[in-house]
Motif scaffolding. Structure first.
Motif, short mmCIF file in Angstrom:
data_model
loop_
_atom_site.label_atom_id
_atom_site.label_comp_id
_atom_site.label_asym_id
_atom_site.label_seq_id
_atom_site.Cartn_x
_atom_site.Cartn_y
_atom_site.Cartn_z
N LEU A 1 12.66 11.04 -8.84
CA LEU A 1 13.76 10.19 -9.88
C LEU A 1 14.20 10.96 -11.24
N ILE A 2 12.85 10.79 -11.96
CA ILE A 2 13.33 11.48 -13.21
C ILE A 2 13.45 12.75 -13.05
N PHE B 1 0.88 -1.12 0.01
CA PHE B 1 0.05 0.03 0.05
C PHE B 1 0.83 1.31 0.00
N VAL B 2 1.85 1.21 0.72
CA VAL B 2 2.70 2.31 0.79
C VAL B 2 3.66 2.62 -0.27
N VAL B 3 4.06 1.36 -0.86
CA VAL B 3 4.91 1.78 -2.38
C VAL B 3 3.91 2.15 -3.32
N PHE C 1 5.08 5.40 -4.73
CA PHE C 1 5.75 4.94 -6.00
C PHE C 1 5.78 6.16 -7.24
N PRO C 2 4.42 6.55 -7.42
CA PRO C 2 4.30 7.76 -8.56
C PRO C 2 5.51 8.94 -8.14
N TYR C 3 5.11 9.22 -6.83
CA TYR C 3 5.94 10.45 -6.51
C TYR C 3 7.50 10.11 -6.57
#
Length: 184
Positions: A59-60, A46-48, A52-54
């Motif tokens: 990272l990008i 759930f946390v990932v 993950f999108p953020y």
């Protein structure tokens, strides 16, 4: 309660009850472990999924920033190198133009050993020409060719003005004169 009314030796009670209690406790602990590891995995997923999108976007953005930094430094270094090369080329061109002219015919050297001669004496007439493909001396003494330094022997009978003319590859010409006096 049944066990408490029957008097049994302690070792017997523990040997009969212990395996069952141990099995129950092991199953409960295992169930608790499975439940807690599943819930931890569930919470982690759930946390990932939530983060993950953020994280990917961050990272990008970080990679783009690093890439742009390297690119801009490369570009500025390349421009600085080109400017330095242009300055060096300009300095070399100035030196070449100073010594050899900028394609025009020049006579850095045109003189005689002696400007005044007595009848029958000889002198050396020296010339140097730059950027010429052909050279002519008037009055002619001998055939001459373009050279940075060349001397010929002259023996004028009377005061003579020597004219040297050089022609470059474009067909442009330039002349220089020198007077050698003969005194009687």
């Amino acid at each position: 309660t049944l066990l408490s009314s029957v008097k049994m030796p302690r070792s017997l009670v523990s040997s009969r009850i212990a395996p069952a209690a141990i099995d129950n406790a092991a199953q409960t602990t295992t169930a608790f472990r499975i439940m807690s590891s599943d819930s931890i995995r569930g919470e982690a997923v759930f946390v990932v999924r939530k983060i993950f999108p953020y994280t990917t976007v961050a990272l990008i953005l970080a990679l783009l920033y690093v890439g742009w930094t390297f690119y801009s430094r490369h570009e500025s270094n390349q421009r600085a190198q080109e400017q330095a090369d242009a300055k060096k080329a300009e300095a070399r061109k100035d030196i070449v133009d100073r010594y050899f002219g900028s394609g025009e015919v020049r006579f850095p050297l045109f003189h005689a050993d002696s400007a005044v001669l007595k009848p029958g004496e000889t002198a050396h007439l020296c010339y140097g020409v730059v950027n010429a493909v052909s050279v002519k001396l008037d009055p002619p003494v001998e055939a001459i060719k373009p050279s940075y330094r060349h001397c010929i022997e002259i023996a004028p009978r009377k005061t003579t003005t020597y004219t040297i003319t050089g022609v470059n590859a474009k067909g442009e010409s330039k002349s220089a004169t020198l007077e050698v006096r003969v005194e009687r």
